[in-house]
Structures are given as structure tokens and as C-alpha cells.
Design an enzyme around this catalytic site. Structure first.
Site, PDB file in Angstrom:
ATOM      1  N   HIS A 100       0.857  -1.186   0.000  1.00  0.00           N
ATOM      2  CA  HIS A 100       0.000   0.000   0.000  1.00  0.00           C
ATOM      3  C   HIS A 100       0.884   1.224   0.000  1.00  0.00           C
ATOM      4  CE1 HIS A 100       0.747  -1.500   4.060  1.00  0.00           C
ATOM      5  NE2 HIS A 100       0.853  -0.235   4.423  1.00  0.00           N
ATOM      6  N   HIS A 102       1.178   4.923   1.219  1.00  0.00           N
ATOM      7  CA  HIS A 102       0.646   5.962   2.107  1.00  0.00           C
ATOM      8  C   HIS A 102       0.703   7.300   1.366  1.00  0.00           C
ATOM      9  CE1 HIS A 102       1.042   3.697   6.039  1.00  0.00           C
ATOM     10  NE2 HIS A 102       1.914   3.016   5.325  1.00  0.00           N
TER      11      HIS A 102
HETATM   12  P1  AMP Z   1       2.186  -0.067   7.296  1.00  0.00           P
HETATM   13  O1  AMP Z   1       2.528   0.025   8.767  1.00  0.00           O
HETATM   14  O2  AMP Z   1       3.078   0.716   6.391  1.00  0.00           O
HETATM   15  O3  AMP Z   1       2.034  -1.504   6.895  1.00  0.00           O
HETATM   16  O4  AMP Z   1       0.770   0.623   7.156  1.00  0.00           O
HETATM   17  C1  AMP Z   1      -0.407  -0.025   7.511  1.00  0.00           C
HETATM   18  C2  AMP Z   1      -1.433   1.040   7.752  1.00  0.00           C
HETATM   19  O5  AMP Z   1      -2.708   0.451   7.736  1.00  0.00           O
HETATM   20  C3  AMP Z   1      -1.281   1.748   9.105  1.00  0.00           C
HETATM   21  O6  AMP Z   1      -1.051   3.133   8.893  1.00  0.00           O
HETATM   22  C4  AMP Z   1      -2.594   1.448   9.788  1.00  0.00           C
HETATM   23  O7  AMP Z   1      -3.051   2.526  10.558  1.00  0.00           O
HETATM   24  C5  AMP Z   1      -3.515   1.152   8.623  1.00  0.00           C
HETATM   25  N1  AMP Z   1      -4.661   0.319   8.932  1.00  0.00           N
HETATM   26  C6  AMP Z   1      -4.669  -0.851   9.611  1.00  0.00           C
HETATM   27  N2  AMP Z   1      -5.916  -1.333   9.697  1.00  0.00           N
HETATM   28  C7  AMP Z   1      -6.709  -0.445   9.044  1.00  0.00           C
HETATM   29  C8  AMP Z   1      -8.104  -0.366   8.788  1.00  0.00           C
HETATM   30  N3  AMP Z   1      -8.968  -1.299   9.237  1.00  0.00           N
HETATM   31  N4  AMP Z   1      -8.593   0.709   8.098  1.00  0.00           N
HETATM   32  C9  AMP Z   1      -7.750   1.652   7.651  1.00  0.00           C
HETATM   33  N5  AMP Z   1      -6.413   1.641   7.863  1.00  0.00           N
HETATM   34  C10 AMP Z   1      -5.914   0.612   8.551  1.00  0.00           C
END
Ligand code: AMP
Length: 114
Positions: A100, A102
Site C-alpha cells: 500500500h 501511504h
Molecule cells: P504499514 O505500517 O506501512 O504496513 O501501514 C499499515 C497502515 O494500515 C497503518 O497506517 C494502519 O493505521 C492502517 N490500517 C490498519 N488497519 C486499518 C483499517 N482497518 N482501516 C484503515 N487503515 C488501517
């Protein structure tokens, strides 16, 4: 992937706060925003990390950036500025193992990132 939270969003089992969707990509607001605008741009195909990309994914990865630009535009942040980040593996801060991008905006960004 049945136990992947982002795959559950792609499948419609969990409803995120979606800001963009097409046949290849979904973009939704991060549940724990790190900036006034914090959107995740997610390919619908399950790819665990950047390390799992191959040459055939190049157009899809390019698409993630085009969607990031579109989301920044629609949120009124494109001219002001925004940061795109994709973490790879735990030491870099990856916590969801479905790639993903950001997209963060709405505040001054520091460099180097923490
Ligand atoms: P990363 O740490 O780069 O893998 O980013 C994962 C992101 O997903 C984090 O910023 C979390 O806050 C976000 N995240 C996890 N669960 C959810 C969810 N249910 N809805 C939206 N964002 C989420």
C-alpha cells in the site's frame, strides 16, 4: 488471502472510508492518521511486500502513484504538497503485509523520516 485485512476490504467484507476505487485499486482513509490527510492506495491484487513485485507489476505500481495524485487533487492537497511512502518489511515499519502507498498531507513533513 483470507486473513489479510486489505483483501477483506477489497472483497467488501470490511468497509473502509473509501475515497477512490476502480477495477485495480482501492484507496481509503487510514484508521490511525499520521497527518490531516492520510490515505492508503492499495492494489486489489494481494502482493505481500515490495520484494514480491515482478516486472509484470510495473504498470500497477505506476497506477498507485497516479491514484495518489488524483486523491491529493480531490482533497485539495496537490499544489500544497504531499508525501508518498511504501514501507517494506517490519524494520521499515510495515505492519500490513499487502502493499500500500501511504499518501500524507496537510502538515509540514520532516526529513529524514523517523
Ligand atoms: P504499514 O505500517 O506501512 O504496513 O501501514 C499499515 C497502515 O494500515 C497503518 O497506517 C494502519 O493505521 C492502517 N490500517 C490498519 N488497519 C486499518 C483499517 N482497518 N482501516 C484503515 N487503515 C488501517
Amino acid at each position: 488471502m483470507t486473513d489479510c485485512i486489505f483483501c477483506k476490504m477489497v472483497a467488501g467484507e470490511i468497509k473502509p472510508d473509501t475515497v477512490y476505487e476502480d477495477e485495480e485499486v482501492i484507496a481509503f482513509r487510514d484508521i490511525n492518521p499520521q497527518a490531516p490527510m492520510h490515505v492508503l492506495v492499495v492494489p486489489k491484487e494481494h502482493i505481500s511486500t515490495i520484494n514480491d513485485l515482478d516486472e509484470a507489476h510495473a504498470p500497477l505500481v505506476g497506477k498507485l502513484y497516479l491514484v495518489a495524485r488524483q486523491v491529493a487533487r480531490q482533497e485539495g492537497m496537490a499544489e500544497r504538497g504531499y508525501r508518498t511512502v511504501m514501507n517494506c518489511n517490519e524494520e521499515a515499519g510495515q505492519s500490513v503485509f499487502h502493499i500500500h502507498l501511504h499518501v500524507l498531507a496537510g502538515r509540514d513533513m520532516r526529513w529524514p523520516p523517523g
